[in-house]
Motif scaffolding. Structure first.
Motif, PDB file in Angstrom:
ATOM      1  N   LYS A  56       0.851  -1.194   0.000  1.00  0.00           N
ATOM      2  CA  LYS A  56       0.000   0.000   0.000  1.00  0.00           C
ATOM      3  C   LYS A  56       0.886   1.242   0.000  1.00  0.00           C
ATOM      4  N   VAL A  57       0.479   2.248  -0.770  1.00  0.00           N
ATOM      5  CA  VAL A  57       1.170   3.533  -0.784  1.00  0.00           C
ATOM      6  C   VAL A  57       0.269   4.556  -0.115  1.00  0.00           C
ATOM      7  N   LYS A  58       0.761   5.148   0.977  1.00  0.00           N
ATOM      8  CA  LYS A  58      -0.084   6.056   1.762  1.00  0.00           C
ATOM      9  C   LYS A  58      -0.219   7.434   1.116  1.00  0.00           C
ATOM     10  N   THR A  59       0.646   7.732   0.155  1.00  0.00           N
ATOM     11  CA  THR A  59       0.617   9.059  -0.457  1.00  0.00           C
ATOM     12  C   THR A  59      -0.459   9.193  -1.521  1.00  0.00           C
ATOM     13  N   GLY A  60      -1.080   8.072  -1.909  1.00  0.00           N
ATOM     14  CA  GLY A  60      -2.110   8.109  -2.946  1.00  0.00           C
ATOM     15  C   GLY A  60      -1.613   7.719  -4.314  1.00  0.00           C
ATOM     16  N   ARG A  61      -0.288   7.663  -4.482  1.00  0.00           N
ATOM     17  CA  ARG A  61       0.253   7.291  -5.786  1.00  0.00           C
ATOM     18  C   ARG A  61       0.065   5.794  -6.032  1.00  0.00           C
ATOM     19  N   LYS A  62      -0.497   5.434  -7.188  1.00  0.00           N
ATOM     20  CA  LYS A  62      -0.698   4.032  -7.538  1.00  0.00           C
ATOM     21  C   LYS A  62      -0.167   3.695  -8.928  1.00  0.00           C
ATOM     22  N   GLU A  63      -0.005   4.694  -9.763  1.00  0.00           N
ATOM     23  CA  GLU A  63       0.390   4.441 -11.146  1.00  0.00           C
ATOM     24  C   GLU A  63       1.825   3.955 -11.219  1.00  0.00           C
ATOM     25  N   ASN A  64       2.073   3.058 -12.181  1.00  0.00           N
ATOM     26  CA  ASN A  64       3.417   2.584 -12.504  1.00  0.00           C
ATOM     27  C   ASN A  64       4.119   1.909 -11.318  1.00  0.00           C
ATOM     28  N   LEU A  65       3.358   1.216 -10.501  1.00  0.00           N
ATOM     29  CA  LEU A  65       3.936   0.488  -9.371  1.00  0.00           C
ATOM     30  C   LEU A  65       3.467  -0.966  -9.396  1.00  0.00           C
ATOM     31  N   LEU A  66       4.312  -1.866  -8.895  1.00  0.00           N
ATOM     32  CA  LEU A  66       3.944  -3.275  -8.748  1.00  0.00           C
ATOM     33  C   LEU A  66       3.545  -3.527  -7.307  1.00  0.00           C
ATOM     34  N   PHE A  67       2.386  -4.154  -7.108  1.00  0.00           N
ATOM     35  CA  PHE A  67       1.912  -4.453  -5.769  1.00  0.00           C
ATOM     36  C   PHE A  67       1.976  -5.962  -5.513  1.00  0.00           C
ATOM     37  N   THR A  68       1.618  -6.372  -4.305  1.00  0.00           N
ATOM     38  CA  THR A  68       1.742  -7.769  -3.879  1.00  0.00           C
ATOM     39  C   THR A  68       1.093  -8.725  -4.879  1.00  0.00           C
ATOM     40  N   GLU A  69      -0.112  -8.409  -5.321  1.00  0.00           N
ATOM     41  CA  GLU A  69      -0.825  -9.298  -6.238  1.00  0.00           C
ATOM     42  C   GLU A  69      -0.042  -9.503  -7.528  1.00  0.00           C
ATOM     43  N   ASN A  70       0.591  -8.429  -8.035  1.00  0.00           N
ATOM     44  CA  ASN A  70       1.377  -8.540  -9.263  1.00  0.00           C
ATOM     45  C   ASN A  70       2.589  -9.456  -9.050  1.00  0.00           C
ATOM     46  N   ILE A  71       3.200  -9.348  -7.900  1.00  0.00           N
ATOM     47  CA  ILE A  71       4.407 -10.135  -7.619  1.00  0.00           C
ATOM     48  C   ILE A  71       4.045 -11.604  -7.398  1.00  0.00           C
ATOM     49  N   LEU A  72       2.921 -11.858  -6.753  1.00  0.00           N
ATOM     50  CA  LEU A  72       2.467 -13.245  -6.589  1.00  0.00           C
ATOM     51  C   LEU A  72       2.199 -13.888  -7.951  1.00  0.00           C
ATOM     52  N   GLU A  73       1.666 -13.110  -8.867  1.00  0.00           N
ATOM     53  CA  GLU A  73       1.404 -13.624 -10.211  1.00  0.00           C
ATOM     54  C   GLU A  73       2.716 -13.975 -10.919  1.00  0.00           C
ATOM     55  N   ILE A  74       3.731 -13.117 -10.753  1.00  0.00           N
ATOM     56  CA  ILE A  74       5.049 -13.383 -11.338  1.00  0.00           C
ATOM     57  C   ILE A  74       5.632 -14.669 -10.757  1.00  0.00           C
ATOM     58  N   ILE A  75       5.553 -14.822  -9.431  1.00  0.00           N
ATOM     59  CA  ILE A  75       6.099 -16.007  -8.766  1.00  0.00           C
ATOM     60  C   ILE A  75       5.421 -17.271  -9.272  1.00  0.00           C
ATOM     61  N   ASN A  76       4.101 -17.250  -9.357  1.00  0.00           N
ATOM     62  CA  ASN A  76       3.358 -18.436  -9.825  1.00  0.00           C
ATOM     63  C   ASN A  76       3.701 -18.799 -11.268  1.00  0.00           C
ATOM     64  N   ASP A  77       3.789 -17.788 -12.131  1.00  0.00           N
ATOM     65  CA  ASP A  77       4.081 -18.051 -13.548  1.00  0.00           C
ATOM     66  C   ASP A  77       5.452 -18.698 -13.719  1.00  0.00           C
ATOM     67  N   ILE A  78       6.452 -18.143 -13.034  1.00  0.00           N
ATOM     68  CA  ILE A  78       7.813 -18.674 -13.177  1.00  0.00           C
ATOM     69  C   ILE A  78       7.929 -20.047 -12.515  1.00  0.00           C
ATOM     70  N   ALA A  79       7.228 -20.248 -11.389  1.00  0.00           N
ATOM     71  CA  ALA A  79       7.262 -21.548 -10.704  1.00  0.00           C
ATOM     72  C   ALA A  79       6.747 -22.660 -11.618  1.00  0.00           C
ATOM     73  N   LYS A  80       5.688 -22.379 -12.362  1.00  0.00           N
ATOM     74  CA  LYS A  80       5.139 -23.395 -13.271  1.00  0.00           C
ATOM     75  C   LYS A  80       6.117 -23.721 -14.397  1.00  0.00           C
ATOM     76  N   LYS A  81       6.799 -22.687 -14.894  1.00  0.00           N
ATOM     77  CA  LYS A  81       7.776 -22.904 -15.966  1.00  0.00           C
ATOM     78  C   LYS A  81       8.985 -23.691 -15.471  1.00  0.00           C
ATOM     79  N   GLU A  82       9.394 -23.423 -14.225  1.00  0.00           N
ATOM     80  CA  GLU A  82      10.613 -24.042 -13.695  1.00  0.00           C
ATOM     81  C   GLU A  82      10.331 -25.340 -12.936  1.00  0.00           C
ATOM     82  N   ASN A  83       9.086 -25.793 -12.948  1.00  0.00           N
ATOM     83  CA  ASN A  83       8.711 -27.032 -12.251  1.00  0.00           C
ATOM     84  C   ASN A  83       8.986 -26.945 -10.750  1.00  0.00           C
ATOM     85  N   VAL A  84       8.635 -25.802 -10.184  1.00  0.00           N
ATOM     86  CA  VAL A  84       8.809 -25.550  -8.747  1.00  0.00           C
ATOM     87  C   VAL A  84       7.439 -25.444  -8.094  1.00  0.00           C
ATOM     88  N   GLU A  85       7.292 -26.086  -6.954  1.00  0.00           N
ATOM     89  CA  GLU A  85       6.068 -25.954  -6.163  1.00  0.00           C
ATOM     90  C   GLU A  85       6.430 -25.407  -4.784  1.00  0.00           C
TER      91      GLU A  85
END
Length: 627
Positions: free
Chosen positions: A557-586
């Motif tokens: 969360k950004v307390k200043t109100g800025r949200k544009e052009n930032l990666l948040f937790t949900e985006n990073i979880l999506e990255i982790i899941n995508d790469i885990a499937k490609k690399e055969n990691v659970e």
């Protein structure tokens, strides 16, 4: 097999409440599991224990007597632990980031159920079991020299009542009643140095919701009183630097991971002296400093270079004599006008051009060309003054007010020299380098005598600590990596270079623990941040052992109100899941789910500045590399 008479009960008190972070829950469970990984460990919230709003150390029915088991009951800022096996609580608090103090649990009761007779009976029963008499104290705000040191755990003695008695009157009655009980039953009692504290805690009442419960949250809050014998208190002078805006000499221009938080993140990975931990975004060197108290091997690198991280580590972790000599050298340099002018002429080249955030130059930093160590640290502090000044920091204004107060009615304007003095000179209101050095010295001397980082305080040494109530056993920071000349290792990296694996072999790292850039204050655009995270995850899966840990701070969360052009937790979880499937990691708990369902492996940390973070803690399973 467990037996009723072998049940032990402990209380662990945390520095922060769950309102600020819940990582202390995972940290405590991990530290307990490191001692007893074959014992069943269960956890619960106090409000989930039906009909158990009053607990005692003698309540053995809460543990299954037919098998070894550990039950951890969490409140807002503490945890009660019932166990059929013994815990080394001294080692748990030594390793911890967020434990304030710990000892034997005595009783818990709703505040409005408190009875003077029951309090004195419970404590007297505890005296009998221990065959010792201890001093009893309420941990009150009026007795605490640092305001809100324990936040919600302090009892406001001006507002509370016990039964129908005003707090101070009730306290006197409790003391008199205990004296009478000891006279009746106290034959053979020894006098103990430790103190029994009675503290205030909070819980949530979900049992009897009313129409107004959702409108007025206070209707759902329960005040508890908890009694415990404080056997150990955590004092880490390096952690205290977190409280005064990162007073490590090298500052990155943005507020980085606090030491307590990084300490807890390391503990989630259950590292020991045989482990190797890697931080590819070390910035100010927090990971190497915190890993040193465990004694594990650490590798610290950063895309902005790691010289500043190494300087901070050398300053804080090379022993008291080196620390003291460095501070004395800076002190002697402060009034050297020729040196100050020389260093101040370099400041403009040490800060990015036209940058209102006041960020330091990363590539080819002019500071790293200053070969003399004390002069380089002197330059760091001078540069920080300018960095803070450019951004209109309240920190500078606060220091300026203090300087004016010391001068003749504010006639002499404060300057960079005053700022340096505020860093290294002794002051009653700040935790400065002078006081930090005294505490480091005490713990080092004790460690040389006993090989334990535990200090029994007496009157002569109490002035080095801030909380006069805890004149008992204090656990402090010791650099257990000091004799290892190889680690920590500091490197420069380009995390996004496909060929750059820092010469680290595959499946050799026990944990990657890091706080990557968010793109908020570093001047990095979203596409570059996304590239950094993808490369971090991909390479971490390569570096980590088949059951290694990946622990990442993410922007929540950004307390200043800025949200544009930032990666948040949900985006990073999506990255982790995508790469885990490609690399055969659970992962040990299957796929990482989104944060709308709070999981054991996702924690939160609320900053008092601009950014709140989540901590993603994963134990990976390399399916094709199982041992």
């Amino acid at each position: 097999m467990a037996h009723e008479q072998n049940i032990n009960s402990y209380l662990f008190v945390f520095f922060k409440s769950t309102e600020k972070t819940d990582i202390q829950k995972g940290e405590l469970l991990a530290l307990i599991e490191m001692q007893h990984n074959n014992v069943i460990i269960e956890s619960s919230e106090i409000e989930n224990l039906e009909g158990e709003n009053d607990l005692k150390f003698t309540n053995n029915s809460i543990i299954d007597k037919n098998r070894d088991k550990i039950l951890v009951i969490f409140l807002s800022q503490s945890a009660i632990v019932y166990t059929s096996v013994r815990l080394d609580i001294k080692e748990i608090i030594r390793r911890s980031g967020y434990i304030h103090s710990c000892g034997k649990f005595i009783f818990l009761s709703k505040w409005d159920n408190l009875k003077i007779k029951e309090i004195t009976n419970d404590i007297t029963a505890f005296f009998k079991k221990e065959q010792q008499e201890y001093k009893v104290l309420f941990y009150k705000e009026s007795d605490n020299p640092i305001k809100n040191k324990l936040e919600g755990l302090l009892i406001d003695d001006k507002r509370y009542h016990i039964e129908n008695y005003h707090f101070n009157t009730a306290q006197q009655k409790i003391e008199m009643s205990l004296e009478n009980n000891i006279k009746k039953h106290g034959k053979g009692f020894k006098s103990g140095n430790e103190k029994i504290f009675i503290i205030k805690e909070k819980g949530i009442d979900n049992s009897s919701p009313s129409v107004l419960s959702n409108l007025y949250n206070d209707r759902n809050i329960i005040d508890f009183a908890i009694g415990y014998l404080s056997e150990y208190k955590k004092d880490n002078p390096i952690h205290e630097l977190d409280e005064v805006k990162e007073m490590k000499p090298f500052w990155s221009g943005i507020f980085t991971t606090p030491h307590r938080l990084m300490n807890a993140m390391i503990n989630l990975a259950k590292l020991d002296e045989t482990s190797t931990v890697l931080d590819p975004f070390c910035r100010t060197g927090t990971i190497s400093i915190e890993a040193s108290q465990i004694g594990c091997k650490s590798i610290s690198s950063d895309i902005f270079g790691s010289q500043g991280a190494k300087d901070n580590y050398d300053f804080l972790c090379s022993g008291y004599k080196f620390f003291k000599n460095t501070v004395e050298k800076i002190d002697n340099q402060i009034d050297n006008n020729e040196l100050n002018e020389e260093l101040q002429n370099k400041i403009g080249d040490g800060i990015k051009d036209n940058n209102r955030q006041g960020l330091p130059v990363a590539d080819n930093d002019v500071a790293f060309k200053i070969e003399n160590f004390s002069k380089r640290l002197h330059f760091y502090i001078l540069r920080r003054y300018e960095m803070e000044n450019r951004r209109g920091s309240s920190f500078i204004k606060q220091q300026n007010r203090k300087s004016r107060d010391k001068n003749d009615n504010g006639k002499n304007l404060p300057n960079e020299v005053d700022f340096i003095k505020s860093y290294i000179k002794n002051s009653k209101n700040t935790f400065d380098y002078t006081l930090c050095g005294k505490q480091l010295k005490l713990f080092e001397e004790q460690y040389r005598k006993t090989n334990e980082p535990v200090l029994n305080l007496d009157v002569d040494t109490s002035g080095c600590f801030t909380d006069g109530n805890y004149l008992t056993k204090r656990v402090g920071y010791i650099n257990k990596s000091a004799e290892n000349n190889i680690y920590p290792v500091f490197k420069i990296n380009d995390i996004c270079d496909k060929k750059d694996f820092y010469n680290i072999a595959e499946s050799t790292i026990d944990a990657v623990v890091t706080d990557p850039p968010y793109g908020y204050g570093e001047g990095i655009d979203k596409e570059k941040v996304e590239e950094i995270y993808k490369s971090l995850v991909e390479k971490s899966f390569y570096w980590l052992k088949p059951f290694g840990y990946l622990i990442i701070c993410a922007l929540d969360k950004v307390k200043t109100g800025r949200k544009e052009n930032l990666l948040f937790t949900e985006n990073i979880l999506e990255i982790i899941n995508d790469i885990a499937k490609k690399e055969n990691v659970e992962f040990l708990i299957n796929d990482v789910l989104s944060t709308n369902k709070h999981l054991k492996n996702i924690y939160y940390w609320k900053s008092k500045y601009a950014l709140n973070r989540s901590i993603i803690a994963l134990q990976i399973i390399k399916k094709n590399k199982q041992l």
